[in-house]
Design a protein around this motif. Structure first.
Motif, PDB file in Angstrom:
ATOM      1  N   ARG A 124      -1.902  -0.275  -5.257  1.00  0.00           N
ATOM      2  CA  ARG A 124      -2.743   0.743  -5.902  1.00  0.00           C
ATOM      3  C   ARG A 124      -2.186   1.123  -7.270  1.00  0.00           C
ATOM      4  N   CYS A 125      -1.111   0.454  -7.713  1.00  0.00           N
ATOM      5  CA  CYS A 125      -0.579   0.707  -9.065  1.00  0.00           C
ATOM      6  C   CYS A 125      -0.191  -0.634  -9.691  1.00  0.00           C
ATOM      7  N   PRO A 126       0.034  -0.653 -11.019  1.00  0.00           N
ATOM      8  CA  PRO A 126       0.381  -1.919 -11.680  1.00  0.00           C
ATOM      9  C   PRO A 126       1.654  -2.556 -11.121  1.00  0.00           C
ATOM     10  N   VAL A 127       1.641  -3.874 -11.024  1.00  0.00           N
ATOM     11  CA  VAL A 127       2.777  -4.651 -10.527  1.00  0.00           C
ATOM     12  C   VAL A 127       3.276  -5.551 -11.653  1.00  0.00           C
ATOM     13  N   ILE A 128       4.598  -5.562 -11.832  1.00  0.00           N
ATOM     14  CA  ILE A 128       5.231  -6.358 -12.894  1.00  0.00           C
ATOM     15  C   ILE A 128       6.107  -7.424 -12.243  1.00  0.00           C
ATOM     16  N   ASN A 129       5.957  -8.651 -12.699  1.00  0.00           N
ATOM     17  CA  ASN A 129       6.824  -9.747 -12.247  1.00  0.00           C
ATOM     18  C   ASN A 129       8.165  -9.634 -12.982  1.00  0.00           C
ATOM     19  N   GLY A 130       9.223  -9.300 -12.247  1.00  0.00           N
ATOM     20  CA  GLY A 130      10.560  -9.206 -12.835  1.00  0.00           C
ATOM     21  C   GLY A 130      11.353 -10.482 -12.636  1.00  0.00           C
TER      22      GLY A 130
ATOM     23  N   ARG B 142       0.841  -1.205   0.000  1.00  0.00           N
ATOM     24  CA  ARG B 142       0.000   0.000   0.000  1.00  0.00           C
ATOM     25  C   ARG B 142       0.874   1.252   0.000  1.00  0.00           C
ATOM     26  N   VAL B 143       1.987   1.214   0.769  1.00  0.00           N
ATOM     27  CA  VAL B 143       2.840   2.403   0.873  1.00  0.00           C
ATOM     28  C   VAL B 143       3.619   2.616  -0.427  1.00  0.00           C
TER      29      VAL B 143
ATOM     30  N   PHE C 196       1.219  -9.123  -3.335  1.00  0.00           N
ATOM     31  CA  PHE C 196       1.565  -7.697  -3.418  1.00  0.00           C
ATOM     32  C   PHE C 196       0.601  -7.003  -4.379  1.00  0.00           C
ATOM     33  N   ALA C 197       0.385  -7.623  -5.548  1.00  0.00           N
ATOM     34  CA  ALA C 197      -0.496  -7.008  -6.557  1.00  0.00           C
ATOM     35  C   ALA C 197      -1.912  -6.831  -6.005  1.00  0.00           C
ATOM     36  N   SER C 198      -2.338  -7.766  -5.172  1.00  0.00           N
ATOM     37  CA  SER C 198      -3.717  -7.683  -4.673  1.00  0.00           C
ATOM     38  C   SER C 198      -3.899  -6.484  -3.727  1.00  0.00           C
TER      39      SER C 198
END
Ligand code: CP
Ligand code: NVA
Length: 305
Positions: A118-124, A91-92, A113-115
């Motif tokens: 508040r912004c898009p999350v990419i699996n690196g 969230r932070v 984390f993605a759930s």
């Protein structure tokens, strides 16, 4: 809000859209253009494992498109240390960022984390999946061949995260894939079932027989024998995988013109020999550069469409 936690969470149309945007932005870059599509945007990267390509390609992609970002180790933010909950961290961080790239051991950590984000999350990269690499590999093959449908990718080596992502993306795009791994190092049956559920026409086969695998290869792909986190098994794995080394003798079993790919980093003299990785059919550095072009296409797709 869109995320890229796993390729199987994308539609085939999503994959085509990301690839098309990446080709478009690479063409701009070749003309010397730097469209400021991500001006004022901020990318946070949090990695539990080392990285050259993923970290620098996302950093360069942001900078060239007018954005900026920051890199933190998993320990810096207490990702798996119990300093605070994953939900609070997500969230932070996502409150400061327009997108987050995570490189972790656990795939579930990225999905959790993605759930909360508040912004898009990419699996690196996780232990299970490396979607940005597989998307880049298709971008590179499209540059070589145009249409990739019907082509056969032969993966020789460990049926781990990179092989898994390649199985997903080749199935989504109508390619054929053969995985040639020692027994007990093949792709997991549960993954193949998940792929078949999403892509009923998937054509992924597994064999321990190198002659069978190489006979119809349009491209041969390999990856390290001991992935990050498996360093203590390196000696044992070297002994098991040695017959699967991609060397000139093995490549001679493939049809003429067969390409060679590797996600890098490569352990030269282990999974691949210098004559192959530096040979005329190797496209590994085109692949590595394309990580940046794919990162641009992905970020613009996530943030601007
Ligand atoms: N191929 C790849 O992901 O490289 P890095 O581990 O250097 O990021
Ligand atoms: N399978 C490798 C890929 C590195 C990009 C690893 O997980 O270490």
């Amino acid at each position: 809000m869109k995320h890229l936690t796993s390729l199987l969470n994308l539609s085939v149309d999503d994959v085509h859209a990301i690839l098309a945007k990446s080709h478009e932005l690479k063409a701009c870059w070749k003309r010397g253009e730097r469209p400021t599509l991500l001006q004022g945007r901020y990318l946070t990267q949090v990695f539990e494992k080392p990285s050259l390509r993923t970290r620098v390609s996302f950093d360069a992609a942001m900078a060239q498109l007018g954005g900026t970002g920051n890199f933190l180790s998993g320990n810096d933010v207490g990702l798996s240390t119990g300093r605070e909950s994953l939900a609070d961290i997500a969230r932070v961080i996502s409150g400061y960022s327009d997108a987050v790239v995570l490189r972790t051991f656990s795939q579930k950590l990225i999905e959790d984390f993605a759930s909360y984000s508040r912004c898009p999350v990419i699996n690196g990269l996780s232990d299970d999946d490396h979607p940005c690499q597989a998307l880049t590999d298709i971008l590179t093959l499209q540059e070589m061949w145009g249409d990739v449908r019907g082509k056969r990718l032969v993966f020789v080596g460990d049926g781990n995260n990179v092989a898994a992502s390649l199985a997903m993306i080749t199935s989504m795009l109508g390619m054929k894939m053969t995985v040639c791994a020692p027994r007990d190092f093949e792709l997991e049956e549960s993954l193949l079932q998940a792929i078949r559920l999403e892509c009923p026409a998937a054509d992924v086969t597994q064999t321990v027989d190198l002659n069978v695998a190489m006979a119809n290869a349009d491209v041969v792909y390999t990856d390290v024998w001991a992935s990050m986190g498996q360093e203590s098994e390196a000696d044992k794995r070297s002994r098991i995988f040695f017959p699967y080394q991609v060397n000139a003798r093995l490549m001679a079993k493939a049809p003429a013109g067969c390409l060679f790919m590797h996600d890098l980093p490569a352990r030269r003299g282990k999974e691949v020999t210098d004559d192959v990785i530096d040979g005329p059919n190797s496209i590994v550095f085109q692949q590595a550069e394309n990580r940046m072009h794919l990162a641009k296409g992905l970020l613009v797709w996530l943030l601007c469409s």
